[in-house]
Design a protein around this motif. Structure first.
Motif, PDB file in Angstrom:
ATOM      1  N   ALA A 158       0.810  -1.222   0.000  1.00 64.98           N
ATOM      2  CA  ALA A 158       0.000   0.000   0.000  1.00 64.98           C
ATOM      3  C   ALA A 158       0.846   1.276   0.000  1.00 64.98           C
ATOM      4  CB  ALA A 158      -0.933   0.002   1.209  1.00 64.98           C
ATOM      5  N   ASP A 159       2.076   1.200   0.491  1.00 66.92           N
ATOM      6  CA  ASP A 159       2.929   2.383   0.604  1.00 66.92           C
ATOM      7  C   ASP A 159       4.144   2.365  -0.317  1.00 66.92           C
ATOM      8  OD1 ASP A 159       1.387   3.579   2.686  1.00 66.92           O
ATOM      9  OD2 ASP A 159       2.277   2.154   4.095  1.00 66.92           O
ATOM     10  N   HIS A 160       4.207   1.422  -1.237  1.00 65.07           N
ATOM     11  CA  HIS A 160       5.405   1.278  -2.069  1.00 65.07           C
ATOM     12  C   HIS A 160       5.001   0.796  -3.463  1.00 65.07           C
ATOM     13  CE1 HIS A 160       9.640  -0.760  -2.489  1.00 65.07           C
ATOM     14  NE2 HIS A 160       9.471   0.229  -3.339  1.00 65.07           N
ATOM     15  N   SER A 161       5.350   1.593  -4.472  1.00 64.99           N
ATOM     16  CA  SER A 161       5.096   1.165  -5.852  1.00 64.99           C
ATOM     17  C   SER A 161       6.311   1.473  -6.712  1.00 64.99           C
ATOM     18  CB  SER A 161       3.845   1.845  -6.425  1.00 64.99           C
ATOM     19  OG  SER A 161       4.008   3.245  -6.472  1.00 64.99           O
ATOM     20  N   MET A 162       6.444   0.723  -7.788  1.00 64.87           N
ATOM     21  CA  MET A 162       7.537   0.918  -8.739  1.00 64.87           C
ATOM     22  C   MET A 162       6.928   1.177 -10.102  1.00 64.87           C
ATOM     23  SD  MET A 162      10.134  -2.016  -7.356  1.00 64.87           S
ATOM     24  CE  MET A 162      11.645  -1.348  -8.017  1.00 64.87           C
ATOM     25  N   TRP A 163       7.422   2.232 -10.749  1.00 66.06           N
ATOM     26  CA  TRP A 163       6.937   2.650 -12.049  1.00 66.06           C
ATOM     27  C   TRP A 163       8.098   2.570 -13.042  1.00 66.06           C
ATOM     28  CZ3 TRP A 163       2.519   6.501 -12.384  1.00 66.06           C
ATOM     29  CH2 TRP A 163       1.764   6.535 -11.210  1.00 66.06           C
ATOM     30  N   THR A 164       7.815   2.224 -14.292  1.00 66.76           N
ATOM     31  CA  THR A 164       8.846   2.190 -15.320  1.00 66.76           C
ATOM     32  C   THR A 164       8.223   2.460 -16.688  1.00 66.76           C
ATOM     33  OG1 THR A 164      10.703   0.932 -16.231  1.00 66.76           O
ATOM     34  CG2 THR A 164       8.696  -0.317 -15.694  1.00 66.76           C
ATOM     35  N   VAL A 165       9.045   2.872 -17.611  1.00 62.99           N
ATOM     36  CA  VAL A 165       8.630   3.016 -19.006  1.00 62.99           C
ATOM     37  C   VAL A 165       9.304   1.942 -19.843  1.00 62.99           C
ATOM     38  CG1 VAL A 165       8.739   4.523 -21.046  1.00 62.99           C
ATOM     39  CG2 VAL A 165       8.144   5.485 -18.808  1.00 62.99           C
ATOM     40  N   ASP A 166      10.591   1.698 -19.605  1.00 63.90           N
ATOM     41  CA  ASP A 166      11.374   0.781 -20.431  1.00 63.90           C
ATOM     42  C   ASP A 166      11.787  -0.502 -19.716  1.00 63.90           C
ATOM     43  OD1 ASP A 166      11.649   2.542 -22.797  1.00 63.90           O
ATOM     44  OD2 ASP A 166      12.702   3.831 -21.372  1.00 63.90           O
ATOM     45  N   GLY A 167      11.397  -0.688 -18.475  1.00 63.83           N
ATOM     46  CA  GLY A 167      11.808  -1.852 -17.695  1.00 63.83           C
ATOM     47  C   GLY A 167      12.567  -1.403 -16.454  1.00 63.83           C
ATOM     48  N   LEU A 168      12.391  -2.120 -15.360  1.00 67.43           N
ATOM     49  CA  LEU A 168      12.955  -1.709 -14.073  1.00 67.43           C
ATOM     50  C   LEU A 168      14.475  -1.599 -14.081  1.00 67.43           C
ATOM     51  CD1 LEU A 168      10.688  -3.735 -11.618  1.00 67.43           C
ATOM     52  CD2 LEU A 168      10.616  -1.282 -12.107  1.00 67.43           C
ATOM     53  N   THR A 169      15.152  -2.376 -14.908  1.00 68.25           N
ATOM     54  CA  THR A 169      16.614  -2.293 -14.929  1.00 68.25           C
ATOM     55  C   THR A 169      17.108  -1.060 -15.676  1.00 68.25           C
ATOM     56  OG1 THR A 169      16.727  -3.678 -16.897  1.00 68.25           O
ATOM     57  CG2 THR A 169      16.934  -4.781 -14.755  1.00 68.25           C
ATOM     58  N   LEU A 170      16.255  -0.453 -16.491  1.00 63.82           N
ATOM     59  CA  LEU A 170      16.675   0.706 -17.290  1.00 63.82           C
ATOM     60  C   LEU A 170      16.218   2.027 -16.694  1.00 63.82           C
ATOM     61  CD1 LEU A 170      16.030  -0.788 -20.811  1.00 63.82           C
ATOM     62  CD2 LEU A 170      18.185  -0.655 -19.550  1.00 63.82           C
ATOM     63  N   ASN A 171      14.990   2.081 -16.167  1.00 62.37           N
ATOM     64  CA  ASN A 171      14.509   3.285 -15.486  1.00 62.37           C
ATOM     65  C   ASN A 171      13.399   2.901 -14.517  1.00 62.37           C
ATOM     66  OD1 ASN A 171      12.165   3.129 -17.255  1.00 62.37           O
ATOM     67  ND2 ASN A 171      13.336   4.241 -18.760  1.00 62.37           N
ATOM     68  N   THR A 172      13.488   3.456 -13.328  1.00 59.80           N
ATOM     69  CA  THR A 172      12.520   3.158 -12.274  1.00 59.80           C
ATOM     70  C   THR A 172      12.165   4.438 -11.536  1.00 59.80           C
ATOM     71  OG1 THR A 172      13.507   0.982 -11.927  1.00 59.80           O
ATOM     72  CG2 THR A 172      12.092   1.810 -10.178  1.00 59.80           C
ATOM     73  N   LEU A 173      10.894   4.647 -11.345  1.00 63.90           N
ATOM     74  CA  LEU A 173      10.393   5.701 -10.477  1.00 63.90           C
ATOM     75  C   LEU A 173       9.773   4.964  -9.298  1.00 63.90           C
ATOM     76  CD1 LEU A 173       9.908   8.811 -10.281  1.00 63.90           C
ATOM     77  CD2 LEU A 173       7.621   8.360 -11.157  1.00 63.90           C
ATOM     78  N   GLU A 174      10.402   5.091  -8.137  1.00 62.51           N
ATOM     79  CA  GLU A 174       9.972   4.336  -6.962  1.00 62.51           C
ATOM     80  C   GLU A 174       9.331   5.290  -5.968  1.00 62.51           C
ATOM     81  OE1 GLU A 174      11.865   0.759  -4.260  1.00 62.51           O
ATOM     82  OE2 GLU A 174      13.126   1.838  -5.666  1.00 62.51           O
ATOM     83  N   LEU A 175       8.110   4.980  -5.564  1.00 58.68           N
ATOM     84  CA  LEU A 175       7.378   5.781  -4.589  1.00 58.68           C
ATOM     85  C   LEU A 175       7.259   4.975  -3.304  1.00 58.68           C
ATOM     86  CD1 LEU A 175       6.488   6.814  -7.468  1.00 58.68           C
ATOM     87  CD2 LEU A 175       4.452   7.639  -6.346  1.00 58.68           C
ATOM     88  N   THR A 176       7.850   5.501  -2.238  1.00 60.34           N
ATOM     89  CA  THR A 176       7.807   4.836  -0.940  1.00 60.34           C
ATOM     90  C   THR A 176       7.325   5.836   0.089  1.00 60.34           C
ATOM     91  OG1 THR A 176       9.696   3.467  -1.568  1.00 60.34           O
ATOM     92  CG2 THR A 176       9.135   3.535   0.763  1.00 60.34           C
ATOM     93  N   GLY A 177       6.254   5.494   0.789  1.00 57.86           N
ATOM     94  CA  GLY A 177       5.687   6.418   1.764  1.00 57.86           C
ATOM     95  C   GLY A 177       5.478   5.786   3.119  1.00 57.86           C
ATOM     96  N   ASN A 178       5.132   6.632   4.065  1.00 56.26           N
ATOM     97  CA  ASN A 178       4.818   6.209   5.432  1.00 56.26           C
ATOM     98  C   ASN A 178       5.940   5.417   6.088  1.00 56.26           C
ATOM     99  OD1 ASN A 178       2.266   7.443   5.680  1.00 56.26           O
ATOM    100  ND2 ASN A 178       1.391   5.826   4.402  1.00 56.26           N
ATOM    101  N   VAL A 179       7.187   5.856   5.864  1.00 55.75           N
ATOM    102  CA  VAL A 179       8.339   5.244   6.521  1.00 55.75           C
ATOM    103  C   VAL A 179       8.415   5.858   7.918  1.00 55.75           C
ATOM    104  CG1 VAL A 179      10.839   4.928   6.456  1.00 55.75           C
ATOM    105  CG2 VAL A 179       9.511   4.942   4.316  1.00 55.75           C
ATOM    106  N   GLY A 180       8.103   5.071   8.926  1.00 53.62           N
ATOM    107  CA  GLY A 180       8.031   5.572  10.296  1.00 53.62           C
ATOM    108  C   GLY A 180       9.336   5.433  11.049  1.00 53.62           C
ATOM    109  N   LYS A 181       9.326   5.899  12.276  1.00 50.61           N
ATOM    110  CA  LYS A 181      10.511   5.841  13.137  1.00 50.61           C
ATOM    111  C   LYS A 181      11.035   4.413  13.223  1.00 50.61           C
ATOM    112  CE  LYS A 181      12.188   6.919  17.751  1.00 50.61           C
ATOM    113  NZ  LYS A 181      12.989   8.120  17.765  1.00 50.61           N
ATOM    114  N   GLY A 182      12.321   4.248  12.948  1.00 48.31           N
ATOM    115  CA  GLY A 182      12.963   2.942  13.009  1.00 48.31           C
ATOM    116  C   GLY A 182      12.832   2.109  11.752  1.00 48.31           C
ATOM    117  N   ASP A 183      12.033   2.581  10.777  1.00 48.09           N
ATOM    118  CA  ASP A 183      11.857   1.842   9.520  1.00 48.09           C
ATOM    119  C   ASP A 183      12.971   2.183   8.535  1.00 48.09           C
ATOM    120  OD1 ASP A 183       9.500   0.766  10.494  1.00 48.09           O
ATOM    121  OD2 ASP A 183       8.209   2.174   9.418  1.00 48.09           O
ATOM    122  N   ARG A 184      13.113   1.316   7.559  1.00 52.15           N
ATOM    123  CA  ARG A 184      14.073   1.533   6.477  1.00 52.15           C
ATOM    124  C   ARG A 184      13.305   2.007   5.242  1.00 52.15           C
ATOM    125  NH1 ARG A 184      17.859  -0.305   9.429  1.00 52.15           N
ATOM    126  NH2 ARG A 184      18.149  -2.367  10.241  1.00 52.15           N
TER     127      ARG A 184
END
Length: 192
Positions: free
Chosen positions: A51-77
């Protein structure tokens, strides 16, 4: 050959993470990301990791990635859990420069071991303090990678939009789109 091995590795990682979902095409539109929204100008392929992490690409994840990561709380990575990836832990008391260092250390732990920041700029998304960083380095397979990221804290949780791409051709190819996404960021907060 490195691209094939890396692509297979990312596919395996997504499957092991319980992400047997298909990529879906996202047509140009306004998208919600936690407390902000942004607008895309071209189609992307997207897979939701959770729910808080998605990966977007146009040409494939190894070539270009737009990574959206949210709600990283205290102590999280930022990327992965404490069980699956080493790296720094977030603390909501971090200043903007410390948040950018958290992002850099997270990138280093997530396969870009010699990542360096080339530029850091503070800005605001409505009432939210945010930063933009340009970064680059070689990934673990020796592929030169460049990137652009936005980070911010809202309600004691860290949110990041991280664009990474192979430095030859792919980074420049989507840089105008990613810059447009960043420039379109708007707060969903209602002013009182």
């Amino acid at each position: 050959m490195k691209k094939i091995v890396l692509s297979l590795g990312l596919t395996a990682l997504l499957l092991m993470a319980g992400c047997a979902k298909q990529f879906v095409q996202v047509d140009p539109s306004t998208q919600q990301f936690g407390p902000v929204s942004f607008t895309t100008a071209q189609p992307w392929n997207k897979v939701d990791i959770n729910a808080d992490h998605s990966m977007w690409t146009v040409d494939g994840l190894t070539l270009n990635t737009l990574e959206l990561t949210g709600n990283v709380g205290k102590g999280d990575r930022l990327f992965g859990s404490a069980k699956t990836i080493k790296g720094p832990q977030f603390d909501p008391s971090m200043s903007l420069p410390e948040q950018s260092e958290f992002l850099l250390a997270s990138l280093r732990a997530d396969g870009l071991p010699n990542a360096e920041i080339f530029g850091l700029e503070a800005f605001r998304i409505g009432e939210i303090d945010a930063f933009t960083v340009y970064f680059g380095g070689e990934n673990e397979d020796g592929l030169d990678t460049l990137g652009l990221a936005v980070g911010f804290v809202h309600d004691a949780a860290f949110h990041a939009i991280v664009y990474r791409a192979a430095s030859e051709h792919y980074y420049e190819k989507l840089l105008p789109e990613v810059t447009g996404i960043i420039e379109s960021l708007k707060s969903n907060e209602v002013a009182t």
